[in-house]
Design a protein around this motif. Structure first.
Motif, PDB file in Angstrom:
ATOM      1  N   ASP A  67       0.800  -1.231   0.000  1.00  0.00           N
ATOM      2  CA  ASP A  67       0.000   0.000   0.000  1.00  0.00           C
ATOM      3  C   ASP A  67       0.831   1.280   0.000  1.00  0.00           C
ATOM      4  N   ASP A  68       2.031   1.196  -0.504  1.00  0.00           N
ATOM      5  CA  ASP A  68       2.851   2.397  -0.652  1.00  0.00           C
ATOM      6  C   ASP A  68       2.414   3.119  -1.918  1.00  0.00           C
ATOM      7  N   GLU A  69       2.415   4.455  -1.865  1.00  0.00           N
ATOM      8  CA  GLU A  69       1.907   5.236  -2.989  1.00  0.00           C
ATOM      9  C   GLU A  69       2.858   6.377  -3.299  1.00  0.00           C
ATOM     10  N   PHE A  70       2.995   6.676  -4.599  1.00  0.00           N
ATOM     11  CA  PHE A  70       3.821   7.789  -5.046  1.00  0.00           C
ATOM     12  C   PHE A  70       2.974   8.689  -5.923  1.00  0.00           C
ATOM     13  N   LEU A  71       2.940   9.983  -5.604  1.00  0.00           N
ATOM     14  CA  LEU A  71       2.182  10.960  -6.387  1.00  0.00           C
ATOM     15  C   LEU A  71       3.142  11.854  -7.148  1.00  0.00           C
ATOM     16  N   SER A  72       2.848  12.096  -8.403  1.00  0.00           N
ATOM     17  CA  SER A  72       3.673  12.960  -9.241  1.00  0.00           C
ATOM     18  C   SER A  72       2.839  14.147  -9.697  1.00  0.00           C
ATOM     19  N   ASP A  73       3.402  15.343  -9.556  1.00  0.00           N
ATOM     20  CA  ASP A  73       2.669  16.563  -9.920  1.00  0.00           C
ATOM     21  C   ASP A  73       3.005  17.071 -11.315  1.00  0.00           C
ATOM     22  N   ASN A  74       4.128  16.675 -11.852  1.00  0.00           N
ATOM     23  CA  ASN A  74       4.569  17.234 -13.134  1.00  0.00           C
ATOM     24  C   ASN A  74       4.225  16.283 -14.284  1.00  0.00           C
ATOM     25  N   VAL A  75       2.933  16.078 -14.527  1.00  0.00           N
ATOM     26  CA  VAL A  75       2.470  15.184 -15.585  1.00  0.00           C
ATOM     27  C   VAL A  75       1.929  16.012 -16.743  1.00  0.00           C
ATOM     28  N   THR A  76       2.388  15.688 -17.951  1.00  0.00           N
ATOM     29  CA  THR A  76       1.901  16.342 -19.163  1.00  0.00           C
ATOM     30  C   THR A  76       1.211  15.296 -20.032  1.00  0.00           C
ATOM     31  N   SER A  77       0.766  15.718 -21.195  1.00  0.00           N
ATOM     32  CA  SER A  77       0.113  14.772 -22.100  1.00  0.00           C
ATOM     33  C   SER A  77       1.113  13.777 -22.688  1.00  0.00           C
ATOM     34  N   LEU A  78       2.401  14.102 -22.644  1.00  0.00           N
ATOM     35  CA  LEU A  78       3.434  13.219 -23.184  1.00  0.00           C
ATOM     36  C   LEU A  78       4.001  12.263 -22.138  1.00  0.00           C
ATOM     37  N   THR A  79       3.615  12.427 -20.896  1.00  0.00           N
ATOM     38  CA  THR A  79       4.158  11.602 -19.825  1.00  0.00           C
ATOM     39  C   THR A  79       3.541  10.215 -19.874  1.00  0.00           C
ATOM     40  N   ALA A  80       4.405   9.199 -19.820  1.00  0.00           N
ATOM     41  CA  ALA A  80       3.943   7.811 -19.816  1.00  0.00           C
ATOM     42  C   ALA A  80       4.085   7.240 -18.408  1.00  0.00           C
ATOM     43  N   ALA A  81       3.536   6.056 -18.212  1.00  0.00           N
ATOM     44  CA  ALA A  81       3.614   5.400 -16.907  1.00  0.00           C
ATOM     45  C   ALA A  81       5.055   5.115 -16.517  1.00  0.00           C
ATOM     46  N   VAL A  82       5.885   4.810 -17.503  1.00  0.00           N
ATOM     47  CA  VAL A  82       7.289   4.510 -17.237  1.00  0.00           C
ATOM     48  C   VAL A  82       8.005   5.736 -16.684  1.00  0.00           C
ATOM     49  N   ASP A  83       7.651   6.912 -17.159  1.00  0.00           N
ATOM     50  CA  ASP A  83       8.279   8.140 -16.677  1.00  0.00           C
ATOM     51  C   ASP A  83       7.979   8.373 -15.199  1.00  0.00           C
ATOM     52  N   VAL A  84       6.748   8.159 -14.801  1.00  0.00           N
ATOM     53  CA  VAL A  84       6.368   8.354 -13.398  1.00  0.00           C
ATOM     54  C   VAL A  84       7.050   7.302 -12.525  1.00  0.00           C
ATOM     55  N   TYR A  85       7.127   6.065 -13.027  1.00  0.00           N
ATOM     56  CA  TYR A  85       7.806   5.002 -12.277  1.00  0.00           C
ATOM     57  C   TYR A  85       9.284   5.335 -12.095  1.00  0.00           C
ATOM     58  N   ASN A  86       9.928   5.862 -13.131  1.00  0.00           N
ATOM     59  CA  ASN A  86      11.340   6.258 -13.016  1.00  0.00           C
ATOM     60  C   ASN A  86      11.514   7.399 -12.015  1.00  0.00           C
ATOM     61  N   ASP A  87      10.563   8.323 -11.966  1.00  0.00           N
ATOM     62  CA  ASP A  87      10.619   9.383 -10.958  1.00  0.00           C
ATOM     63  C   ASP A  87      10.559   8.795  -9.548  1.00  0.00           C
ATOM     64  N   TRP A  88       9.729   7.770  -9.369  1.00  0.00           N
ATOM     65  CA  TRP A  88       9.611   7.124  -8.063  1.00  0.00           C
ATOM     66  C   TRP A  88      10.916   6.414  -7.686  1.00  0.00           C
ATOM     67  N   ILE A  89      11.510   5.733  -8.648  1.00  0.00           N
ATOM     68  CA  ILE A  89      12.785   5.054  -8.399  1.00  0.00           C
ATOM     69  C   ILE A  89      13.858   6.071  -8.043  1.00  0.00           C
ATOM     70  N   ASP A  90      13.906   7.195  -8.778  1.00  0.00           N
ATOM     71  CA  ASP A  90      14.874   8.248  -8.476  1.00  0.00           C
ATOM     72  C   ASP A  90      14.651   8.820  -7.079  1.00  0.00           C
ATOM     73  N   PHE A  91      13.391   9.007  -6.702  1.00  0.00           N
ATOM     74  CA  PHE A  91      13.068   9.524  -5.378  1.00  0.00           C
ATOM     75  C   PHE A  91      13.537   8.551  -4.289  1.00  0.00           C
ATOM     76  N   CYS A  92      13.299   7.263  -4.500  1.00  0.00           N
ATOM     77  CA  CYS A  92      13.740   6.251  -3.524  1.00  0.00           C
ATOM     78  C   CYS A  92      15.264   6.226  -3.400  1.00  0.00           C
ATOM     79  N   GLU A  93      15.955   6.323  -4.529  1.00  0.00           N
ATOM     80  CA  GLU A  93      17.424   6.340  -4.495  1.00  0.00           C
ATOM     81  C   GLU A  93      17.932   7.578  -3.768  1.00  0.00           C
ATOM     82  N   GLN A  94      17.296   8.716  -3.992  1.00  0.00           N
ATOM     83  CA  GLN A  94      17.699   9.943  -3.311  1.00  0.00           C
ATOM     84  C   GLN A  94      17.479   9.815  -1.803  1.00  0.00           C
TER      85      GLN A  94
END
Length: 117
Positions: A67-94
């Motif tokens: 039940d862990d959740e990641f919210l992304s605010d910078n979504v455009t019409s060109l943003t894919a699911a993979v992009d948001v997942y990569n943002d989450w991975i980057d956030f976890c690494e940071q």
């Protein structure tokens, strides 16, 4: 005699108009990007689902097991699911880097305090 032979010889040697080659039609490979991912927190495969909220230009990834959740605010019409997942991975690494730095600083402080005693 020679004129008939000469005419036959030239008729055989005349060139035809070159025909254009037909272009080779290659099949297009449409790669489908995944929408289910592995959770970076609990490491279970295909437990993270993607939801996009176009009106608010937000997207969320949620793990169904932990039940862990990641919210992304910078979504455009060109943003894919993979992009948001990569943002989450980057956030976890940071976050992991920041936690490791604080542990190292704590260890150095305890090392120096033990020398002074």
């Amino acid at each position: 005699l020679t004129t008939g032979f000469f005419l036959e010889f030239h008729v055989e040697k005349m060139a035809r108009r070159k025909s254009r080659k037909k272009p080779v039609v290659r099949p297009k490979h449409n790669t489908v990007l995944p929408t289910m991912f592995d959770c970076p927190i609990c490491n279970l495969p295909n437990t993270v689902s993607y939801t996009v909220y176009k009106r608010e230009s937000k997207a969320s990834l949620k793990c169904h097991s932990c039940d862990d959740e990641f919210l992304s605010d910078n979504v455009t019409s060109l943003t894919a699911a993979v992009d948001v997942y990569n943002d989450w991975i980057d956030f976890c690494e940071q976050q992991n880097r920041n936690n490791n730095r604080s542990e190292v600083e704590y260890d150095q402080d305890s090392y120096y305090s033990s020398e002074e005693e």
